[in-house]
Design an enzyme around this catalytic site. Structure first.
Site, mmCIF file in Angstrom:
data_model
loop_
_atom_site.group_PDB
_atom_site.id
_atom_site.type_symbol
_atom_site.label_atom_id
_atom_site.label_comp_id
_atom_site.label_asym_id
_atom_site.label_seq_id
_atom_site.Cartn_x
_atom_site.Cartn_y
_atom_site.Cartn_z
ATOM 1 N N ARG A 440 51.911 45.511 45.723
ATOM 2 C CA ARG A 440 50.903 46.445 45.215
ATOM 3 C C ARG A 440 50.403 47.331 46.367
ATOM 4 O O ARG A 440 49.218 47.609 46.461
ATOM 5 C CB ARG A 440 49.709 45.667 44.671
ATOM 6 C CG ARG A 440 49.620 45.544 43.165
ATOM 7 C CD ARG A 440 48.230 44.997 42.872
ATOM 8 N NE ARG A 440 47.837 45.122 41.500
ATOM 9 C CZ ARG A 440 46.599 45.342 41.111
ATOM 10 N NH1 ARG A 440 45.630 45.487 41.979
ATOM 11 N NH2 ARG A 440 46.293 45.413 39.853
ATOM 12 N N ASP A 475 38.644 39.432 42.989
ATOM 13 C CA ASP A 475 40.068 39.466 42.655
ATOM 14 C C ASP A 475 40.924 39.129 43.880
ATOM 15 O O ASP A 475 40.449 39.168 45.034
ATOM 16 C CB ASP A 475 40.418 40.867 42.113
ATOM 17 C CG ASP A 475 41.542 40.831 41.096
ATOM 18 O OD1 ASP A 475 42.301 39.852 41.086
ATOM 19 O OD2 ASP A 475 41.669 41.802 40.318
ATOM 20 N N ASP A 545 46.040 38.288 32.939
ATOM 21 C CA ASP A 545 46.038 39.724 32.658
ATOM 22 C C ASP A 545 46.600 39.994 31.273
ATOM 23 O O ASP A 545 46.482 41.103 30.756
ATOM 24 C CB ASP A 545 46.887 40.466 33.693
ATOM 25 C CG ASP A 545 46.071 40.802 34.939
ATOM 26 O OD1 ASP A 545 44.840 40.694 34.887
ATOM 27 O OD2 ASP A 545 46.683 41.157 35.967
HETATM 28 C C1 GLA Z 1 44.069 42.492 38.537
HETATM 29 C C2 GLA Z 1 43.089 41.870 37.576
HETATM 30 C C3 GLA Z 1 42.715 42.858 36.504
HETATM 31 C C4 GLA Z 1 42.135 44.086 37.140
HETATM 32 C C5 GLA Z 1 43.121 44.668 38.138
HETATM 33 C C6 GLA Z 1 42.513 45.799 38.952
HETATM 34 O O1 GLA Z 1 45.298 42.685 37.942
HETATM 35 O O2 GLA Z 1 43.620 40.704 37.031
HETATM 36 O O3 GLA Z 1 41.791 42.281 35.620
HETATM 37 O O4 GLA Z 1 40.921 43.765 37.775
HETATM 38 O O5 GLA Z 1 43.547 43.691 39.069
HETATM 39 O O6 GLA Z 1 43.399 46.303 39.881
#
Ligand code: GLA
Length: 721
Positions: A440, A475, A545
């Site tokens: 990423r 996160d 997610d």
């Molecule tokens: C991750 C989290 C999502 C969101 C994205 C933002 O994938 O799990 O919920 O916060 O990052 O980049």
């Protein structure tokens, strides 16, 4: 008494309400495991005489003089060492400065404490008893810790190793605990998966082999959860043996599960030793994370209930464990990173028409982060280009509507395209061979470097100090690769992954203590770090997610094997779903998200009038059932991994009310299914949605429901009459 020592038989008994765990000190000074099973009422039984006897099979004999020879390879052991003839997976291995690797630890002493001592630098369960046993040889001292949780039928284990000689000792492997049993027909169940498909239930027969469940990611990870279930081939939700082992650790972990031709079964678990070495100088010691073990002889569901009670009572921050959780609106699936101040304000305005408690602003508000993931991580100041006037206008808008404000951070990460990286490239974790891996577009912040650690701590504190923030989503969107810190010596590098974890815990500890009124939610690209250690800091964790309701039935069913429903966040989100592109009814999305700590994550300014109505009703109903989600007992009724039907039910401890959701997958044609309730008291119950009253036995016999639509769900509230 939960911990008893019989000095005549030199035997320890750890008793819970339904179980006994027993082991003794052998005349030679080893700890021999005797029994783990249903509670013994007669402590006069000679457990040792019941221990399995073995044929001679080329196992080396310890210190063999004919009359007292025995083999550690043919014994159930409490904590096995390398190099003593026990050829199974062992609990620890160290290397001395002369290159030798075997040791000869023997029992020295033990103490029974009234209170449990916490691990110094890692999360552990609170508790009110502790058995501490010390073993020694002339080089090292090993201390084993056991605690008992009577009502939850659980014990915890951990170890400390200390160097008591003048030379350096290198730990090559040190497990938190070991469980030796005798028998066959065992099955190991793991919670395995991947991003968007976390914690799927996978069964592995354990027969003359070693099954390894592990993570090498520097995080507990999406692929495997730090959990195994030891069961028999006929175990199901409501009958049979179910011993659950869960490691309170968020980094690279391992479970090695072994079954031998002799029918010896062993599970050892701890920090993954695939890339691990830790040097101890004289008087230095090393503490392992804690291993939780809970036993049920009435199936998996009871084991899960025990885990849920244990974690709510002794692990999750007591300030929040049973407290009402905020119903959220998160902007991520509505706007992703490309939000404007105007569309955030529109969302907040719309949220004010519902009973939403908190608005959470997700990724993209900081540094020079614009439309991609390539910029800004590490620059924890507001991107005024995107949010003119900073966070204040957004927070003011929330306040105007009596909505609280939450903010997303990814504290452990850094982008190369950030002011902080340009100033301090050494803050990123990389090896002398340079940056090899990005994910990423991001690198991992080297928290082992104290300057980087302090920078993260201070820059995030500044945002939290200067804004009215009541919720933080923490996160973690990539795993570790190089495992190298410029702050460590070459001989210390193989300790990096664990040191990184210790520093992460230290950082979390700092924030959670410094801001006790902020509610912290954990996240790691969804559920990539869903483990008990994270739950110690974060009372709830973004489960996946993948918020497609049908996929969530599987993910949430699997997650509930260990973790309480209130610990997972689930949102009613966008359709077609971002991950699976599946279209599911709005009601199904509401029902499945009601089986956890709920919220919304879609553009609510764009709902149809039916959806608006459904959302309003759903929030109202959630307020009615949320106490069940936080306090109740879970009964899994239909397992989507085994049939094309999902249902979970949660019943209040006093059995006066319950909430149940049942759902089907894709239909060939309309179908009828029985919903058979469980866990109710001997009362009549009103099923609110149907307006009918039924007795317990009628409910257990089941009610017939017709399904006419793909992914359709029914949900019912039951109230005792
Ligand atoms: C991750 C989290 C999502 C969101 C994205 C933002 O994938 O799990 O919920 O916060 O990052 O980049």
């Amino acid at each position: 008494m939960s911990v008893i020592f019989d000095s005549k038989k030199k035997t320890f008994y750890l008793n819970t309400n339904d179980t006994t765990y027993a082991f003794l000190i052998t005349p030679t000074g080893f700890l021999k495991h005797l029994y783990y099973g249903d509670k013994l009422n007669d402590f006069d039984i000679d457990l040792e005489s019941l221990s399995p006897k073995f044929k001679w099979n080329l196992s080396p004999e310890y210190n063999s003089k004919k009359e007292d020879s025995f083999s550690l390879n043919q014994m159930l052991n409490e904590y096995s060492a390398f190099g003593l003839g026990d050829y199974r997976e062992v609990s620890f291995k160290v290397t001395y400065n002369d290159g030798s690797r075997n040791n000869d630890l023997k029992y020295v002493s033990h103490e029974i404490h009234q209170y449990k001592s916490p691990i110094k630098n890692m999360p552990s369960l609170r508790g009110d008893n502790e058995l501490v046993i010390v073993l020694k040889d002339e080089y090292i001292e090993l201390t084993l810790f056991y605690s008992v949780y009577e009502k939850e039928n659980a014990i915890t284990r951990r170890a400390i190793i200390k160097n008591i000689n003048n030379n350096i000792v290198t730990i090559n492997s040190i497990m938190s605990g070991q469980l030796d049993l005798f028998g066959n027909d065992y099955t190991i169940v793991s919670l395995s998966g991947e991003w968007g498909k976390e914690r799927q239930i996978i069964k592995h027969p354990l027969n003359n082999c070693i099954i390894k469940i592990d993570s090498k990611r520097g995080a507990s990870g999406h692929s495997q959860n730090p959990f195994v279930l030891l069961s028999k081939s006929d175990t199901n939700e409501y009958s049979g043996l179910a011993i659950g082992l869960n490691l309170v650790y968020s980094g690279s972990f391992v479970f090695k599960c072994e079954h031998t031709f002799d029918n010896l079964v062993r599970i050892v678990s701890g920090i993954n030793d695939f890339d691990f070495a830790w040097e101890l100088k004289r008087e230095e010691q090393f503490e392992t994370p804690e291993l939780v073990i809970t036993y049920s002889n009435c199936g998996v569901n009871k084991m899960s209930q025990q885990f849920h009670d244990l974690y709510r009572n002794y692990l999750i921050n007591p300030k929040y464990a049973f407290k009402e959780r905020p119903i959220l609106l998160n902007n991520w699936e509505a706007t992703s990173i490309n939000f404007t101040k105007e569309n955030l304000i529109k969302l907040i305005n719309e949220a004010s028409k519902y009973d939403i408690d908190t608005f959470v602003l997700d990724d993209g508000w900081f540094g020079k982060r614009e439309e991609g993931f390539d910029k800004g991580l590490g620059d924890w100041f507001v991107n005024e280009n995107k949010l003119e006037g900073g966070l204040k206008p957004i927070i003011d808008e929330c306040k105007k509507h009596n909505i609280k404000f939450g903010l997303w951070f990814e504290p452990e990460m850094i982008n190369e395209d950030s002011d902080i990286y340009r100033l301090h490239p050494e803050y990123a974790m990389k090896s002398p061979k340079g940056i090899i891996n990005r994910n990423r577009y991001q690198l991992v912040m080297d928290l082992v470097n104290e300057d980087a650690f302090n920078y993260v701590k201070e820059s995030i504190s500044k945002i939290l100090d200067n804004n009215d923030i009541s919720y933080v989503k923490w996160d973690f969107n990539r795993n570790l690769t190089e495992y190298y810190s410029q702050a460590l010596l070459p001989q210390e590098q193989a300790s990096f992954a664990h040191r990184y974890m210790l520093q992460t815990y230290r950082l979390m500890d700092y924030f959670v203590n410094r801001y006790p009124n902020i509610f912290f939610e954990g996240c790691a690209s969804g559920g990539g770090r869903f483990d008990p250690a994270m739950l110690y800091y974060f009372p709830q964790i973004w489960c996946s997610d993948n918020s497609d309701a049908y996929s969530r039935e599987f993910i949430q069913y699997g997650t509930s094997i260990v973790y309480p429903l209130s610990s997972f966040t689930g949102h009613v989100s966008v359709c077609p779903s971002h991950v699976d592109k599946r279209i599911t009814p709005f009601k199904t999305r509401c029902d499945i998200a009601s089986l956890c700590s709920t919220g919304f994550e879609l553009d609510i300014t764009n709902l149809s009038s039916e959806e608006k109505e459904e959302m309003r009703n759903n929030i109202k109903r959630y307020k009615e059932i949320s106490s069940l989600i936080r306090n109740g007992d879970l009964y899994r009724l239909n397992n989507p991994f085994e049939e094309d039907l999902f249902s979970m039910m949660i019943v209040s401890k006093d059995k006066s009310n319950a909430f149940v959701v049942i759902g089907v997958g894709k239909l060939q044609k309309s179908t009828s299914k029985y919903l058979k309730f469980k866990g109710l008291g001997d009362y009549n119950y009103l099923i609110k949605e149907l307006g009918v009253i039924k007795t317990k036995s009628q409910l257990e016999e089941g009610i017939l429901l017709e399904f006419t639509q793909d992914y359709q769900t029914y949900s019912f509230i039951l109230n005792k009459q």
